[in-house]
Design a protein around this motif. Structure first.
Motif, PDB file in Angstrom:
ATOM      1  N   LEU A  52       0.835  -1.202   0.000  1.00  0.00           N
ATOM      2  CA  LEU A  52       0.000   0.000   0.000  1.00  0.00           C
ATOM      3  C   LEU A  52       0.868   1.249   0.000  1.00  0.00           C
ATOM      4  O   LEU A  52       0.474   2.302   0.506  1.00  0.00           O
ATOM      5  N   SER A  53       2.055   1.136  -0.556  1.00  0.00           N
ATOM      6  CA  SER A  53       3.013   2.244  -0.538  1.00  0.00           C
ATOM      7  C   SER A  53       2.443   3.491  -1.209  1.00  0.00           C
ATOM      8  O   SER A  53       1.633   3.414  -2.131  1.00  0.00           O
ATOM      9  N   THR A  96       4.729 -10.219   3.547  1.00  0.00           N
ATOM     10  CA  THR A  96       5.301  -8.917   3.192  1.00  0.00           C
ATOM     11  C   THR A  96       4.251  -7.833   3.337  1.00  0.00           C
ATOM     12  O   THR A  96       3.142  -7.955   2.796  1.00  0.00           O
ATOM     13  N   LEU A  97       4.591  -6.776   4.062  1.00  0.00           N
ATOM     14  CA  LEU A  97       3.724  -5.606   4.200  1.00  0.00           C
ATOM     15  C   LEU A  97       4.560  -4.371   3.873  1.00  0.00           C
ATOM     16  O   LEU A  97       5.526  -4.049   4.561  1.00  0.00           O
ATOM     17  N   LYS A  98       4.172  -3.698   2.780  1.00  0.00           N
ATOM     18  CA  LYS A  98       4.913  -2.527   2.324  1.00  0.00           C
ATOM     19  C   LYS A  98       4.061  -1.270   2.511  1.00  0.00           C
ATOM     20  O   LYS A  98       2.960  -1.178   1.970  1.00  0.00           O
ATOM     21  N   LEU A  99       4.616  -0.317   3.247  1.00  0.00           N
ATOM     22  CA  LEU A  99       3.927   0.951   3.502  1.00  0.00           C
ATOM     23  C   LEU A  99       4.877   2.116   3.235  1.00  0.00           C
ATOM     24  O   LEU A  99       4.800   3.160   3.885  1.00  0.00           O
ATOM     25  N   ASN A 100       5.783   1.945   2.301  1.00  0.00           N
ATOM     26  CA  ASN A 100       6.782   2.974   2.019  1.00  0.00           C
ATOM     27  C   ASN A 100       6.117   4.239   1.487  1.00  0.00           C
ATOM     28  O   ASN A 100       5.199   4.186   0.668  1.00  0.00           O
ATOM     29  N   ASN A 141       3.817 -14.938  10.541  1.00  0.00           N
ATOM     30  CA  ASN A 141       4.532 -15.300   9.315  1.00  0.00           C
ATOM     31  C   ASN A 141       5.154 -14.095   8.625  1.00  0.00           C
ATOM     32  O   ASN A 141       5.778 -14.250   7.571  1.00  0.00           O
ATOM     33  N   LEU A 142       4.979 -12.907   9.209  1.00  0.00           N
ATOM     34  CA  LEU A 142       5.491 -11.694   8.574  1.00  0.00           C
ATOM     35  C   LEU A 142       7.017 -11.720   8.527  1.00  0.00           C
ATOM     36  O   LEU A 142       7.680 -11.904   9.548  1.00  0.00           O
ATOM     37  N   ARG A 143       7.559 -11.502   7.315  1.00  0.00           N
ATOM     38  CA  ARG A 143       9.011 -11.533   7.110  1.00  0.00           C
ATOM     39  C   ARG A 143       9.570 -10.170   6.696  1.00  0.00           C
ATOM     40  O   ARG A 143      10.751  -9.904   6.917  1.00  0.00           O
ATOM     41  N   HIS A 144       8.716  -9.354   6.088  1.00  0.00           N
ATOM     42  CA  HIS A 144       9.217  -8.073   5.578  1.00  0.00           C
ATOM     43  C   HIS A 144       8.213  -6.967   5.898  1.00  0.00           C
ATOM     44  O   HIS A 144       7.090  -6.976   5.389  1.00  0.00           O
ATOM     45  N   LEU A 145       8.610  -6.037   6.733  1.00  0.00           N
ATOM     46  CA  LEU A 145       7.802  -4.869   7.068  1.00  0.00           C
ATOM     47  C   LEU A 145       8.574  -3.636   6.603  1.00  0.00           C
ATOM     48  O   LEU A 145       9.555  -3.220   7.224  1.00  0.00           O
ATOM     49  N   GLU A 146       8.137  -3.082   5.490  1.00  0.00           N
ATOM     50  CA  GLU A 146       8.817  -1.940   4.889  1.00  0.00           C
ATOM     51  C   GLU A 146       8.028  -0.674   5.174  1.00  0.00           C
ATOM     52  O   GLU A 146       6.897  -0.522   4.706  1.00  0.00           O
ATOM     53  N   SER A 200      12.398  -1.895   8.239  1.00  0.00           N
ATOM     54  CA  SER A 200      13.147  -0.748   7.740  1.00  0.00           C
ATOM     55  C   SER A 200      13.165   0.426   8.713  1.00  0.00           C
ATOM     56  O   SER A 200      14.005   1.322   8.575  1.00  0.00           O
ATOM     57  N   LYS A 201      12.242   0.410   9.689  1.00  0.00           N
ATOM     58  CA  LYS A 201      12.210   1.532  10.640  1.00  0.00           C
ATOM     59  C   LYS A 201      11.728   1.037  11.994  1.00  0.00           C
ATOM     60  O   LYS A 201      10.791   0.236  12.077  1.00  0.00           O
TER      61      LYS A 201
END
Length: 1012
Positions: free
Chosen positions: A588-589, A608-612, A629-634, A658-659
């Motif tokens: 949802l970046s 994977t959850l992307k919020l960049n 199961n979350l592996r990538h939180l951006e 990432s933060k």
């Protein structure tokens, strides 16, 4: 691809059978039967995949198989989730079994009924598919296949092409190597390139060259293909060398016979179309071949970079695509022939067709041959506008040649490659994103000690080695980059020919008319999309809505509960996520919302959850830790995000975070990072909330070996004192990262000294390529930055006491010690006491190897009033803001400068003559906001290389130099800013009219100016 899907389904099905989960639903026997039937079907899928190219019935049968496999995959995943949900509550298998059987809860009864009903329906469908299989007489994978090479794939040394275009330089390079180099040992020269690029033709040209004929005593040609068995290769080489059959000899006499043939001869062996990736097989053959005289050579043609790396003794010859002109020559030869009239209207269409060939000669010849006897314009237009796979195909067409590359892939690689059909032609793709999408769709998973991401890197490398990916480069941001790449247009055609209606790219509203019930992956590029038609899709796996300003008509409930990957650009926060139980990838970046709904925490499979770039995002869902199961939180560039959800450390599968914002409450402290095995980049904010060095050490940064980029920031708010803070020193000392780190950023540090690990960067962080230090208002010490061997980017901003970048003296003694040997970009901002780059930078150059900052290309200086530049002969791009005249004079030390920008130089009245005399290479000059500047320079005409001049917002400027006609290279003059008739000459100098090709742009605010 069907085999790969069936494999995943079988693994999940057998896992549930072992857990006796089917007993709970009354479908245990059905599950066991399904497993047996699917195993039987899987055995023939390899044969079916190849036969579908020529048999439409088998193609349709495979599509049915994939459709029902997707349905079964959804059902099994729901069963697995139910099992894990009950098991996490502490139930054993037997307790679970008994409780579920005796339970009268409506929820459990409804689930058992729904799953049982769907399972029986699926079994009936698979039974019908299994029965239909009998009509096709498919062979099982275990049954040996013929090793005979099909006739259309056989090659020989005889040149069969009437015309070869664009390969003369390639041929000369190879012939020169073969005839001009005498290696003691056998030399191997590999030609690598895409299928249809002309590797065999080039090998034939080399083989038949007169110089090669005279140079070698014996020439041998072998068409290898997939069978690289030692016996077969030995026989083929003997037969080609002697022209005689070998008979049924054992391997030992065959090898002795071959060595007798080659012994003491300088021979050339061409191995055409090699696919062997087994190092051992090649080594055994090479040992037998190493009996010729000095200068013997082997030329290998292959599509696989990996094959070349196994076999080569010299770097491979990577065959490039033909130019458009060469392709046109080939096309024209086939389409018009020697006698047919080249009608202008057909030539225009033909040249458009040639562009689609992408420099591949086989495509040009195939399409030209297709049009040889077509005289109507509409027939040519049809070919131009048709997809490649919809055109008539024969064995000489390009698709069959490319399909060899596809069928040489393993099943896992096939579906990963085919997924690339969801992207546009010529689109630049990013490896990390693609791997995450592969994971989300179940194409790759962890294997042994390798995580799914590591497996994805291996898959990517394999596809690159097989020439299916090209233009591989690194997109760098602050020194660390993602790998970007492209696919050749014809390779993209191959992917689309394989996937057909399963993948759909929506480029306009009419594209949805191509939507099939069998479509599983959709990517939309339009700003408005009616997603209603998507509801007819039975099992939609991917929905990527990537338009920059997307305004979808997405309902509050999802379009398909089977979604595994969802991307929505500019999401406004209306979508409910509760039913997306299969979702593994959510992007949802760059969206506009302040919070995410808590329902997202029901997506238990989310990886994977992307919020960049979600600049308005204030907080994350408070129960985010449920996503085990979350592996990538951006969450990069989320400036409004000032707090983290509680106990994020429980997400033990996290690889990317990432933060992280340090909070004061338990569950938000820095210790939440302790057990997370993070990779990539990590930005830690709110370090003022770290109470002690002991707490900082609990973050375990030194144990995070996969971390590449680290940013540490203390708060810069009014409540934080600006005076020196000794606690910052202790905390920063405890934040020592692992030596693998490549990028380091530190902001708002209030300590007076650097910690020990920073004072010894050469030993602690020797791999750094990027350093940014901002707001070090009290720090007095200096770092040994010039000794870092790989440092390429250095930013120093608002460091009040900094006098020199490094204490090291540069004596030009020729000792071989070069200061900052890799530094390419340097930014110096708001450094009031900076006097020089080094304590002693009166540079004396002894030789070129001792030039200080020898690779520095880009230099940016702002508000450094005491700085004087030393000799920097490598700098090409310089920007200076808010400077004094002494600094401007020293710019002449940058003798290779091509671009110069001057801005906000408040006291500047004229560009110093000393500066201008040294800038003989300057091509671009921009002067902005210099209010007191009255003239440019009397020696301005010496800038004979100047091509672009821009002057803006310099209201005091009253004249250009009169003798400006010497600027013969000047092509563009831009004048703008707050000028009026009272402070600007009405007529520009006459010299401008004598400069050829000069374009003058006078912006609107420059009132009263006239062009001469």
């Amino acid at each position: 691809m069907a085999e790969a899907i069936i494999q995943v389904v079988l693994e999940n099905l057998n896992s549930l059978i072992q857990k006796e989960f089917g007993l709970l639903l009354g479908v245990h026997r059905e599950m066991e039967k399904l497993s047996r039937i699917l195993t039987t079907i899987k055995a023939v899928l390899e044969d079916a995949e190849e036969k579908q190219l020529t048999d439409r019935a088998i193609k349709n049968w495979l599509k049915k198989m994939r459709d029902v496999a997707h349905e079964l995959e959804d059902v099994l995943e729901e069963c697995s989730m139910e099992y894990e949900s009950e098991n996490s509550a502490g139930s054993s298998n037997m307790v679970l079994y008994c409780s579920c059987l005796s339970s009268s809860q409506p929820k459990n009864i409804l689930f058992r009924y729904r799953i049982g009903k769907r399972m029986k329906e699926i079994k009936e469908s698979i039974d019908a598919i299994a029965e239909e299989r009998r009509n096709f007489h498919l062979r099982e994978a275990s049954v040996g296949r013929s090793a005979e090479i099909p006739g259309w794939r056989q090659t020989s040394s005889v040149i069969t092409q009437p015309q070869v275009c664009g390969r003369e330089a390639d041929k000369e390079k190879i012939v020169e190597f073969l005839c001009g180099h005498y290696y003691e040992n056998l030399s191997i020269y590999s030609i690598v390139g895409l299928g249809g690029l002309g590797k065999t033709t080039l090998s034939q040209l080399v083989f038949n060259d007169e110089r090669v004929r005279k140079h070698f005593q014996l020439k041998i040609w072998v068409c290898v293909s997939e069978d690289f068995s030692l016996e077969r290769m030995t026989k083929s080489i003997i037969q080609s060398a002697t022209g005689k059959e070998c008979g049924n000899l054992e391997l030992d006499p065959l090898q002795r016979q071959l060595q007798e043939i080659l012994k003491s001869k300088r021979y050339l062996l061409v191995l055409d179309d090699v696919w062997n990736e087994d190092q051992e097989k090649w080594d055994r053959l090479k040992y037998v071949l190493a009996c010729g005289s000095k200068g013997s050579s082997i030329v290998v043609s292959t599509r696989l970079v990996k094959v070349a790396s196994i076999m080569e003794t010299v770097p491979p010859h990577e065959l490039s695509c033909l130019s458009e002109d060469d392709c046109w020559s080939l096309f024209k030869q086939r389409a018009f022939g020697p006698e047919r009239e080249e009608r202008e209207s057909l030539v225009v269409i033909g040249k458009e067709i040639v562009k689609r060939c992408g420099g591949v000669p086989l495509a040009a010849k195939a399409l030209g041959s297709l049009l040889r006897f077509k005289n109507e314009e509409k027939e040519w237009v049809h070919v131009k506008e048709s997809e490649l796979w919809n055109l008539p195909q024969d064995e000489s067409s390009v698709l069959p040649a490319l399909q060899l590359s596809y069928f040489n892939l393993s099943m896992k690689l096939r579906q990963c490659f085919a997924y690339c059909a969801i992207f546009k032609k010529d689109e630049r793709l990013y490896k990390e994103d693609l791997i995450l999408l592969w994971m989300a769709n179940g194409f790759i998973s962890s294997s042994g000690n390798l995580g799914a991401e590591d497996v994805g890197n291996e898959v990517f490398a394999e596809l690159y080695w097989r020439s299916l990916f090209q233009e591989v480069d690194t997109y760098e941001l602050e020194g660390v980059g993602d790998v970007c790449f492209k696919m050749h247009d014809l390779v993209h055609d191959l992917a689309q020919s394989i996937t057909e209606e399963e993948y759909l790219i929506v480029e306009n509203a009419g594209s949805l008319s191509n939507l099939s019930t069998r479509t599983h992956h959709v990517r939309s590029l339009i700003t408005t999309l009616n997603v209603g038609p998507l509801k007819k899709v039975k099992s939609l796996r991917t929905l990527l809505l990537v338009a920059d300003e997307f305004q979808p008509s997405i309902p509050r409930s999802p379009v398909s509960r089977s979604l595994q990957s969802l991307q929505v650009q500019t999401y406004f926060g209306s979508l409910k996520f509760g039913n997306l139980i299969h979702l593994r990838y959510l992007d949802l970046s760059h969206s506009i919302f302040t919070t995410l709904p808590e329902s997202i925490c029901s997506c238990w499979n989310l990886q994977t959850l992307k919020l960049n770039g979600c600049h308005r995002l204030v907080s994350l869902p408070k129960h985010l830790r449920r996503l085990r199961n979350l592996r990538h939180l951006e969450i990069r560039n989320t400036n409004s995000l000032t707090q983290m959800p509680l106990k994020i450390g429980e997400l033990t599968n996290l690889k990317t975070l990432s933060k992280f914002v340090v909070g004061e409450k338990n569950g938000c402290c820095i210790g939440e990072l302790h057990s997370l095995d993070l990779r990539g980049d990590l930005e830690i904010e709110g370090l003022c909330n770290v109470r002690s060095a002991l707490d900082a050490r609990d973050a375990n940064l030194i144990g995070k070996t996969g971390l590449q980029k680290l940013s540490l920031s203390w708060s810069l708010d009014r409540e934080r004192p600006t005076i020196m803070n000794a606690a910052d020193e202790q905390v920063l000392d405890a934040f020592r990262p692992h030596s693998n780190l490549r990028c380091l950023t530190i902001n708002n540090y209030r300590g007076m000294v650097f910690p020990n690990w920073m004072r010894n960067l050469v030993s602690t962080l020797n791999n750094l390529v990027f350093i940014s230090l901002t707001d070090f208002r009290h720090c007095l010490g200096l770092l040994p930055l010039g000794k870092l061997p790989y440092l390429r980017h250095l930013f120093l901003i608002r460091m009040s006491h900094l006098q020199y970048i490094d204490n090291e003296s540069y004596d030009g003694s020729g000792s071989g010690k070069i200061h900052s040997p890799s530094l390419e970009r340097l930014e110096l901002c708001n450094l009031p006491n900076l006097e020089g780059l080094l304590r002693d930078d009166g540079t004396v150059v002894v030789d070129e190897s001792n030039i200080m900052f020898q690779r520095l290309d880009n230099l940016y200086i702002s508000s450094a009033p005491n700085l004087i530049l030393p000799r920097l002969p490598s700098v090409r791009d310089l920007a200076v803001y808010d400077c004094n005249e002494e600094l401007l004079r020293s710019i002449s030390n940058c003798c290779s400068l091509t671009t110069l920008g001057l801005k906000n130089c408040q006291n500047l009245t004229s560009l110093p003559d000393e500066m201008m005399r040294g800038l003989i290479s300057l091509r671009k000059l921009r002067v902005f906001h210099c209010p007191r500047s009255k003239s440019l320079s009397e020696v301005f005409q010496q800038l004979t290389s100047l091509q672009y001049l821009e002057v803006r917002s310099c209201p005091g400027l009253v004249a250009f130099p009169n003798d400006i006609s010497h600027l013969t290279s000047l092509r563009s003059l831009v004048i703008g800013g707050s000028f009026s008739k009272n402070n600007w000459p009405c007529v520009l100098p006459e010299g401008f009219q004598y400069i050829p090709l000069l374009q003058i742009s006078i912006l609107e605010k420059c009132i009263g100016c006239q062009r001469c």
